[in-house]
Design a protein around this motif. Structure first.
Motif, PDB file in Angstrom:
ATOM      1  N   ILE A  27      -3.924   9.880  -1.616  1.00  8.50           N
ATOM      2  CA  ILE A  27      -3.136   8.827  -0.964  1.00  8.50           C
ATOM      3  C   ILE A  27      -2.199   9.443   0.069  1.00  8.50           C
ATOM      4  O   ILE A  27      -2.081   8.931   1.194  1.00  8.50           O
ATOM      5  CB  ILE A  27      -2.383   7.979  -2.008  1.00  8.50           C
ATOM      6  CG1 ILE A  27      -3.399   7.114  -2.776  1.00  8.50           C
ATOM      7  CG2 ILE A  27      -1.315   7.118  -1.343  1.00  8.50           C
ATOM      8  CD1 ILE A  27      -2.832   6.325  -3.929  1.00  8.50           C
ATOM      9  N   LEU A  54      -4.073  10.249   3.168  1.00  6.00           N
ATOM     10  CA  LEU A  54      -4.262   9.072   4.017  1.00  6.00           C
ATOM     11  C   LEU A  54      -2.996   8.781   4.820  1.00  6.00           C
ATOM     12  O   LEU A  54      -3.055   8.497   6.018  1.00  6.00           O
ATOM     13  CB  LEU A  54      -4.627   7.838   3.172  1.00  6.00           C
ATOM     14  CG  LEU A  54      -6.013   7.788   2.592  1.00  6.00           C
ATOM     15  CD1 LEU A  54      -6.176   6.551   1.703  1.00  6.00           C
ATOM     16  CD2 LEU A  54      -7.064   7.786   3.691  1.00  6.00           C
ATOM     17  N   ILE A  58      -7.126   4.582   8.066  1.00  5.00           N
ATOM     18  CA  ILE A  58      -6.447   4.610   6.770  1.00  5.00           C
ATOM     19  C   ILE A  58      -7.037   3.562   5.843  1.00  5.00           C
ATOM     20  O   ILE A  58      -7.290   3.823   4.658  1.00  5.00           O
ATOM     21  CB  ILE A  58      -4.932   4.410   6.946  1.00  5.00           C
ATOM     22  CG1 ILE A  58      -4.321   5.638   7.637  1.00  5.00           C
ATOM     23  CG2 ILE A  58      -4.247   4.161   5.600  1.00  5.00           C
ATOM     24  CD1 ILE A  58      -2.898   5.448   8.123  1.00  5.00           C
ATOM     25  N   ASP A  59      -7.300   2.381   6.356  1.00  2.00           N
ATOM     26  CA  ASP A  59      -7.871   1.310   5.536  1.00  2.00           C
ATOM     27  C   ASP A  59      -9.256   1.690   5.018  1.00  2.00           C
ATOM     28  O   ASP A  59      -9.561   1.464   3.846  1.00  2.00           O
ATOM     29  CB  ASP A  59      -7.931   0.009   6.342  1.00  2.00           C
ATOM     30  CG  ASP A  59      -8.201  -1.191   5.457  1.00  2.00           C
ATOM     31  OD1 ASP A  59      -7.421  -1.402   4.505  1.00  2.00           O
ATOM     32  OD2 ASP A  59      -9.189  -1.909   5.707  1.00  2.00           O
ATOM     33  N   TRP A  76      -8.854   4.180   2.297  1.00  2.00           N
ATOM     34  CA  TRP A  76      -8.418   3.505   1.075  1.00  2.00           C
ATOM     35  C   TRP A  76      -9.615   2.906   0.351  1.00  2.00           C
ATOM     36  O   TRP A  76      -9.767   3.059  -0.860  1.00  2.00           O
ATOM     37  CB  TRP A  76      -7.383   2.438   1.407  1.00  2.00           C
ATOM     38  CG  TRP A  76      -7.014   1.588   0.232  1.00  2.00           C
ATOM     39  CD1 TRP A  76      -7.483   0.334  -0.050  1.00  2.00           C
ATOM     40  CD2 TRP A  76      -6.125   1.919  -0.829  1.00  2.00           C
ATOM     41  NE1 TRP A  76      -6.936  -0.129  -1.214  1.00  2.00           N
ATOM     42  CE2 TRP A  76      -6.087   0.823  -1.710  1.00  2.00           C
ATOM     43  CE3 TRP A  76      -5.337   3.023  -1.120  1.00  2.00           C
ATOM     44  CZ2 TRP A  76      -5.309   0.811  -2.863  1.00  2.00           C
ATOM     45  CZ3 TRP A  76      -4.559   3.008  -2.264  1.00  2.00           C
ATOM     46  CH2 TRP A  76      -4.551   1.912  -3.122  1.00  2.00           C
ATOM     47  N   LYS A  77     -10.473   2.224   1.087  1.00  2.00           N
ATOM     48  CA  LYS A  77     -11.650   1.588   0.483  1.00  2.00           C
ATOM     49  C   LYS A  77     -12.560   2.615  -0.169  1.00  2.00           C
ATOM     50  O   LYS A  77     -13.226   2.313  -1.163  1.00  2.00           O
ATOM     51  CB  LYS A  77     -12.434   0.802   1.535  1.00  2.00           C
ATOM     52  CG  LYS A  77     -11.744  -0.455   1.990  1.00  2.00           C
ATOM     53  CD  LYS A  77     -12.513  -1.135   3.112  1.00  2.00           C
ATOM     54  CE  LYS A  77     -11.717  -2.288   3.663  1.00  2.00           C
ATOM     55  NZ  LYS A  77     -12.279  -2.833   4.897  1.00  2.00           N
ATOM     56  N   LEU A  88     -11.666   5.367  -1.682  1.00  2.00           N
ATOM     57  CA  LEU A  88     -11.096   5.995  -2.881  1.00  2.00           C
ATOM     58  C   LEU A  88     -11.643   5.304  -4.132  1.00  2.00           C
ATOM     59  O   LEU A  88     -12.002   4.127  -4.089  1.00  2.00           O
ATOM     60  CB  LEU A  88      -9.568   5.884  -2.872  1.00  2.00           C
ATOM     61  CG  LEU A  88      -8.812   6.640  -1.788  1.00  2.00           C
ATOM     62  CD1 LEU A  88      -7.314   6.368  -1.903  1.00  2.00           C
ATOM     63  CD2 LEU A  88      -9.088   8.133  -1.861  1.00  2.00           C
ATOM     64  N   LYS A 120      -7.206   4.298  -7.770  1.00  2.00           N
ATOM     65  CA  LYS A 120      -6.124   4.179  -6.781  1.00  2.00           C
ATOM     66  C   LYS A 120      -5.127   3.091  -7.153  1.00  2.00           C
ATOM     67  O   LYS A 120      -3.940   3.210  -6.858  1.00  2.00           O
ATOM     68  CB  LYS A 120      -6.705   3.904  -5.390  1.00  2.00           C
ATOM     69  CG  LYS A 120      -7.475   2.589  -5.291  1.00  2.00           C
ATOM     70  CD  LYS A 120      -8.234   2.483  -3.992  1.00  2.00           C
ATOM     71  CE  LYS A 120      -9.119   1.256  -3.995  1.00  2.00           C
ATOM     72  NZ  LYS A 120     -10.200   1.361  -3.039  1.00  2.00           N
ATOM     73  N   LYS A 165       0.514   4.254  -4.261  1.00  2.00           N
ATOM     74  CA  LYS A 165      -0.134   3.239  -3.424  1.00  2.00           C
ATOM     75  C   LYS A 165       0.903   2.379  -2.726  1.00  2.00           C
ATOM     76  O   LYS A 165       0.692   1.901  -1.620  1.00  2.00           O
ATOM     77  CB  LYS A 165      -1.083   2.370  -4.251  1.00  2.00           C
ATOM     78  CG  LYS A 165      -0.374   1.419  -5.221  1.00  2.00           C
ATOM     79  CD  LYS A 165      -1.349   0.617  -6.053  1.00  2.00           C
ATOM     80  CE  LYS A 165      -0.662  -0.294  -7.019  1.00  2.00           C
ATOM     81  NZ  LYS A 165       0.050   0.374  -8.106  1.00  2.00           N
ATOM     82  N   LEU A 167       1.964   3.846   0.671  1.00  2.00           N
ATOM     83  CA  LEU A 167       0.953   3.574   1.694  1.00  2.00           C
ATOM     84  C   LEU A 167       0.987   2.101   2.100  1.00  2.00           C
ATOM     85  O   LEU A 167       0.934   1.769   3.288  1.00  2.00           O
ATOM     86  CB  LEU A 167      -0.431   3.972   1.176  1.00  2.00           C
ATOM     87  CG  LEU A 167      -1.583   3.950   2.174  1.00  2.00           C
ATOM     88  CD1 LEU A 167      -1.302   4.879   3.354  1.00  2.00           C
ATOM     89  CD2 LEU A 167      -2.876   4.346   1.479  1.00  2.00           C
ATOM     90  N   TRP A 191      -2.793  -5.672   1.862  1.00  2.00           N
ATOM     91  CA  TRP A 191      -1.836  -4.608   1.571  1.00  2.00           C
ATOM     92  C   TRP A 191      -0.601  -5.145   0.872  1.00  2.00           C
ATOM     93  O   TRP A 191      -0.010  -4.465   0.033  1.00  2.00           O
ATOM     94  CB  TRP A 191      -1.494  -3.835   2.845  1.00  2.00           C
ATOM     95  CG  TRP A 191      -2.606  -2.890   3.188  1.00  2.00           C
ATOM     96  CD1 TRP A 191      -3.594  -3.079   4.118  1.00  2.00           C
ATOM     97  CD2 TRP A 191      -2.885  -1.636   2.566  1.00  2.00           C
ATOM     98  NE1 TRP A 191      -4.456  -2.009   4.110  1.00  2.00           N
ATOM     99  CE2 TRP A 191      -4.041  -1.106   3.167  1.00  2.00           C
ATOM    100  CE3 TRP A 191      -2.257  -0.903   1.570  1.00  2.00           C
ATOM    101  CZ2 TRP A 191      -4.584   0.126   2.791  1.00  2.00           C
ATOM    102  CZ3 TRP A 191      -2.801   0.317   1.193  1.00  2.00           C
ATOM    103  CH2 TRP A 191      -3.950   0.822   1.805  1.00  2.00           C
ATOM    104  N   ILE A 207      -1.628  -5.354  -2.633  1.00  2.00           N
ATOM    105  CA  ILE A 207      -1.647  -4.011  -3.232  1.00  2.00           C
ATOM    106  C   ILE A 207      -0.224  -3.615  -3.619  1.00  2.00           C
ATOM    107  O   ILE A 207       0.025  -3.151  -4.737  1.00  2.00           O
ATOM    108  CB  ILE A 207      -2.273  -2.980  -2.268  1.00  2.00           C
ATOM    109  CG1 ILE A 207      -3.774  -3.233  -2.139  1.00  2.00           C
ATOM    110  CG2 ILE A 207      -1.992  -1.552  -2.733  1.00  2.00           C
ATOM    111  CD1 ILE A 207      -4.445  -2.479  -1.005  1.00  2.00           C
TER     112      ILE A 207
END
Length: 135
Positions: free
Chosen positions: A7, A10, A32-33, A36-37, A39, A43, A49, A52, A72, A75
Motif C-alpha cells: 500500500i 502505491l 494507483i487505482d 489497488w485492484k 492487490l 488489503k 488502506k 491511501l 474510495w 474503502i
C-alpha cells in the motif's frame, strides 16, 4: 512484500503529485487505482488502506470522477461505519461535489448535530457555508 508495504508503494507513486500537470495527475490516480485492484483481498484488512483512500478522495472529486471517489470513500469508511461524523463528512462532501445538495445537507446535518463546526474545521469553508444556508 507484506500488504502494508504494498500500500505504501502505491502511495509512493504519488510523490510530487501537487506539482504535476492535471493530465499526469489523472494518470497517477489511474495507476494507483489499478494497483489497488491488483492487490489481494487482504488489503481490506490493512489499516493503511485509509491513508491511501484519504489521498485518493479529494483529487477524484476535483476531477469529477464520482464513481471512483465513492469507491474510495467506501474503502475509507469500511471500518468506520459506527462513526457518524466520519461517515457524514465524507458522504456530505461527496454529495455536495456531485451536485446532490439534498443528500449533502442530510449528511452534513448529522455531522453538525454531532460536532457543531468542529468536523468542518479542516475542510473547505464552502461546505459549512452551504450547510448553514441551505434550509
Amino acid at each position: 512484500m507484506d500488504m502494508t508495504m504494498q500500500i505504501f508503494a502505491l502511495l509512493a507513486k504519488a510523490n510530487g503529485y501537487k506539482e504535476m500537470p492535471d493530465s499526469e495527475k489523472l494518470e497517477k490516480l489511474t495507476e494507483i487505482d489499478i494497483g489497488w485492484k491488483n492487490l489481494s483481498d487482504d488489503k481490506m484488512q490493512c489499516n493503511e488502506k485509509a491513508i491511501l483512500a484519504l489521498f485518493m478522495i479529494e483529487p477524484l472529486l476535483k476531477f469529477k470522477m464520482f464513481n471512483d471517489a465513492e469507491k474510495w470513500i467506501n474503502i475509507l469508511l469500511s471500518d468506520r461505519t459506527n462513526d457518524p461524523t466520519q461517515v457524514g463528512i465524507y458522504k456530505g462532501i461527496f454529495f455536495y461535489e456531485k451536485g446532490d445538495y439534498e443528500n449533502a445537507y442530510k449528511y452534513f446535518d448529522i455531522v453538525y448535530t454531532d460536532t457543531k463546526e468542529l468536523a468542518f474545521a479542516e475542510r473547505n469553508l464552502k461546505y459549512l457555508e452551504f450547510y448553514k444556508s441551505y434550509k
